[in-house]
Design a protein around this motif. Sequence first.
Motif, mmCIF file in Angstrom:
data_model
loop_
_atom_site.group_PDB
_atom_site.id
_atom_site.type_symbol
_atom_site.label_atom_id
_atom_site.label_comp_id
_atom_site.label_asym_id
_atom_site.label_seq_id
_atom_site.Cartn_x
_atom_site.Cartn_y
_atom_site.Cartn_z
ATOM 1 N N ASN A 158 0.824 -1.211 0.000
ATOM 2 C CA ASN A 158 0.000 0.000 0.000
ATOM 3 C C ASN A 158 0.857 1.259 0.000
ATOM 4 O OD1 ASN A 158 -2.945 -0.906 1.986
ATOM 5 N ND2 ASN A 158 -2.546 -1.091 -0.181
ATOM 6 N N LYS A 159 0.429 2.239 -0.762
ATOM 7 C CA LYS A 159 1.046 3.561 -0.690
ATOM 8 C C LYS A 159 0.375 4.362 0.417
ATOM 9 C CE LYS A 159 2.662 4.162 -5.457
ATOM 10 N NZ LYS A 159 2.611 5.028 -6.661
ATOM 11 N N ILE A 160 1.095 5.346 0.921
ATOM 12 C CA ILE A 160 0.539 6.178 1.989
ATOM 13 C C ILE A 160 -0.720 6.886 1.503
ATOM 14 C CG2 ILE A 160 0.962 8.127 3.525
ATOM 15 C CD1 ILE A 160 3.861 7.373 3.615
ATOM 16 N N THR A 161 -0.739 7.285 0.229
ATOM 17 C CA THR A 161 -1.926 7.949 -0.330
ATOM 18 C C THR A 161 -3.156 7.039 -0.247
ATOM 19 O OG1 THR A 161 -1.149 7.231 -2.520
ATOM 20 C CG2 THR A 161 -0.684 9.508 -1.872
ATOM 21 N N GLN A 162 -2.961 5.726 -0.431
ATOM 22 C CA GLN A 162 -4.072 4.773 -0.319
ATOM 23 C C GLN A 162 -4.543 4.654 1.137
ATOM 24 O OE1 GLN A 162 -1.699 1.638 -2.357
ATOM 25 N NE2 GLN A 162 -3.546 1.315 -3.609
ATOM 26 N N ILE A 163 -3.575 4.691 2.048
ATOM 27 C CA ILE A 163 -3.911 4.602 3.476
ATOM 28 C C ILE A 163 -4.723 5.823 3.896
ATOM 29 C CG2 ILE A 163 -2.935 4.611 5.806
ATOM 30 C CD1 ILE A 163 -0.564 3.013 4.691
ATOM 31 N N ILE A 164 -4.318 6.993 3.413
ATOM 32 C CA ILE A 164 -5.029 8.236 3.749
ATOM 33 C C ILE A 164 -6.486 8.152 3.287
ATOM 34 C CG2 ILE A 164 -5.142 10.726 3.340
ATOM 35 C CD1 ILE A 164 -2.089 10.607 2.889
ATOM 36 N N LYS A 165 -6.692 7.665 2.078
ATOM 37 C CA LYS A 165 -8.053 7.545 1.534
ATOM 38 C C LYS A 165 -8.891 6.596 2.389
ATOM 39 C CE LYS A 165 -10.563 6.585 -2.750
ATOM 40 N NZ LYS A 165 -10.450 6.176 -4.178
ATOM 41 N N PHE A 166 -8.288 5.481 2.787
ATOM 42 C CA PHE A 166 -8.981 4.485 3.605
ATOM 43 C C PHE A 166 -9.361 5.080 4.968
ATOM 44 C CE2 PHE A 166 -8.769 1.161 6.865
ATOM 45 C CZ PHE A 166 -9.743 0.283 6.401
ATOM 46 N N ILE A 167 -8.410 5.742 5.602
ATOM 47 C CA ILE A 167 -8.651 6.330 6.925
ATOM 48 C C ILE A 167 -9.747 7.390 6.853
ATOM 49 C CG2 ILE A 167 -7.645 7.754 8.756
ATOM 50 C CD1 ILE A 167 -6.628 4.934 8.886
ATOM 51 N N SER A 168 -9.727 8.200 5.809
ATOM 52 C CA SER A 168 -10.723 9.262 5.642
ATOM 53 C C SER A 168 -12.133 8.694 5.535
ATOM 54 C CB SER A 168 -10.408 10.103 4.403
ATOM 55 O OG SER A 168 -9.149 10.726 4.518
ATOM 56 N N ASN A 169 -12.256 7.533 4.890
ATOM 57 C CA ASN A 169 -13.568 6.908 4.718
ATOM 58 C C ASN A 169 -14.054 6.209 5.984
ATOM 59 O OD1 ASN A 169 -13.797 7.698 2.020
ATOM 60 N ND2 ASN A 169 -12.727 5.878 1.273
ATOM 61 N N ILE A 170 -13.119 5.705 6.772
ATOM 62 C CA ILE A 170 -13.477 4.943 7.970
ATOM 63 C C ILE A 170 -13.830 5.844 9.147
ATOM 64 C CG2 ILE A 170 -12.567 3.389 9.746
ATOM 65 C CD1 ILE A 170 -13.329 1.937 7.229
ATOM 66 N N TYR A 171 -13.042 6.927 9.338
ATOM 67 C CA TYR A 171 -13.204 7.782 10.516
ATOM 68 C C TYR A 171 -13.762 9.152 10.112
ATOM 69 C CZ TYR A 171 -10.260 4.330 12.837
ATOM 70 O OH TYR A 171 -9.752 3.170 13.352
ATOM 71 N N PRO A 172 -15.014 9.436 10.463
ATOM 72 C CA PRO A 172 -15.607 10.728 10.109
ATOM 73 C C PRO A 172 -14.952 11.909 10.825
ATOM 74 C CG PRO A 172 -17.067 9.468 11.561
ATOM 75 C CD PRO A 172 -15.963 8.556 11.161
ATOM 76 N N ASP A 173 -14.219 11.632 11.930
ATOM 77 C CA ASP A 173 -13.558 12.721 12.667
ATOM 78 C C ASP A 173 -12.143 12.996 12.164
ATOM 79 O OD1 ASP A 173 -12.336 10.418 13.564
ATOM 80 O OD2 ASP A 173 -12.528 10.875 15.703
ATOM 81 N N LEU A 219 1.469 8.323 14.273
ATOM 82 C CA LEU A 219 1.202 9.473 15.128
ATOM 83 C C LEU A 219 0.383 10.522 14.385
ATOM 84 C CD1 LEU A 219 1.806 10.894 17.866
ATOM 85 C CD2 LEU A 219 3.744 11.967 16.729
ATOM 86 N N ALA A 220 0.751 10.800 13.128
ATOM 87 C CA ALA A 220 0.027 11.798 12.334
ATOM 88 C C ALA A 220 -1.434 11.385 12.137
ATOM 89 C CB ALA A 220 0.708 11.980 10.983
ATOM 90 N N ILE A 221 -1.667 10.098 11.918
ATOM 91 C CA ILE A 221 -3.035 9.600 11.741
ATOM 92 C C ILE A 221 -3.846 9.784 13.024
ATOM 93 C CG2 ILE A 221 -4.426 7.512 11.390
ATOM 94 C CD1 ILE A 221 -2.190 6.538 9.482
#
Length: 293
Positions: free
Chosen positions: A91-106, A140-142
Amino acid sequence: MSYVLETKNLYLKLNEFLLSNIEIRLERGNVLGIIGPNASGKSTIINLLCGLIKPDKGEIYLLNKLYNEGDINLKGKIGVVKDVLLFPEYNKITQIIKFISNIYPDFDLKYFYELIELLNIDISKKVSELSKGTRLKLNLAIILSRYVELVLLDEPFSGLDPTSQINIIGLLKKNKMNNQSSIITLHNLYGLEGLLDEIYFIFDGKITFKENLHKAKSRFHLIIFTSVIKIKEPQFVLISFREFEKNYWITKIEDIDSVKFYLSAFNIGQYEAKEISREEIFNLKVTTNESIS
């Protein structure tokens, strides 16, 4: 008093290791440092608090509610920072960011990108290309980009360069001002005096000492003596370890006379006693790598 986190009488046995009678009380907006050498139980406590493992005995309360791993809403109030990323290596970090954004509304995407820039993380890379330190910084950033009540950080400064350490301490101070609570496991206190509100010393699965850093700082004595047999330490000795026939006992300075009287019962009249700071306690343990008795 209302606590963000409270544990009562936690026990856990893992093979030959025993974590016993772990009592933690953390107020909202406070930062607790749990300090001790390797294999003392620091990471095990973090794993218990985030629900990765269950205690054999005891209770964990989060926001005054009994915590269990099945409570998804309550579990979402905790963020855990380790140097392990639970994503496929390709996984690329860009893919992880997209996944996290969809999972966590906050999840605050704008703030996340600010943190990425501050921590010098290249988001075009794959997980497999990230060093241990970069994985921790990404974690940590996430976590800091979400509005969690409690952040658990397991050895967050291990292996990081000084600039990254300073930046992370600054971020934690900022979140503390926003009333976020944190628990950090550490080897020493270097550079953290302005961040921590409380410290717990842990050795061999037991919390041996607690101190509120806003109150008067405790003073300690290191007592060194030689004995052929191991002498069982009294309850007012906070930390003890032994190397061959040499014994090291650490006690609060007001208990020094009690220790001397105790040793006299074993006909030990020769010993070295010197004042030692809490920072020196852990520098001694880490640098000498002596085993806990």
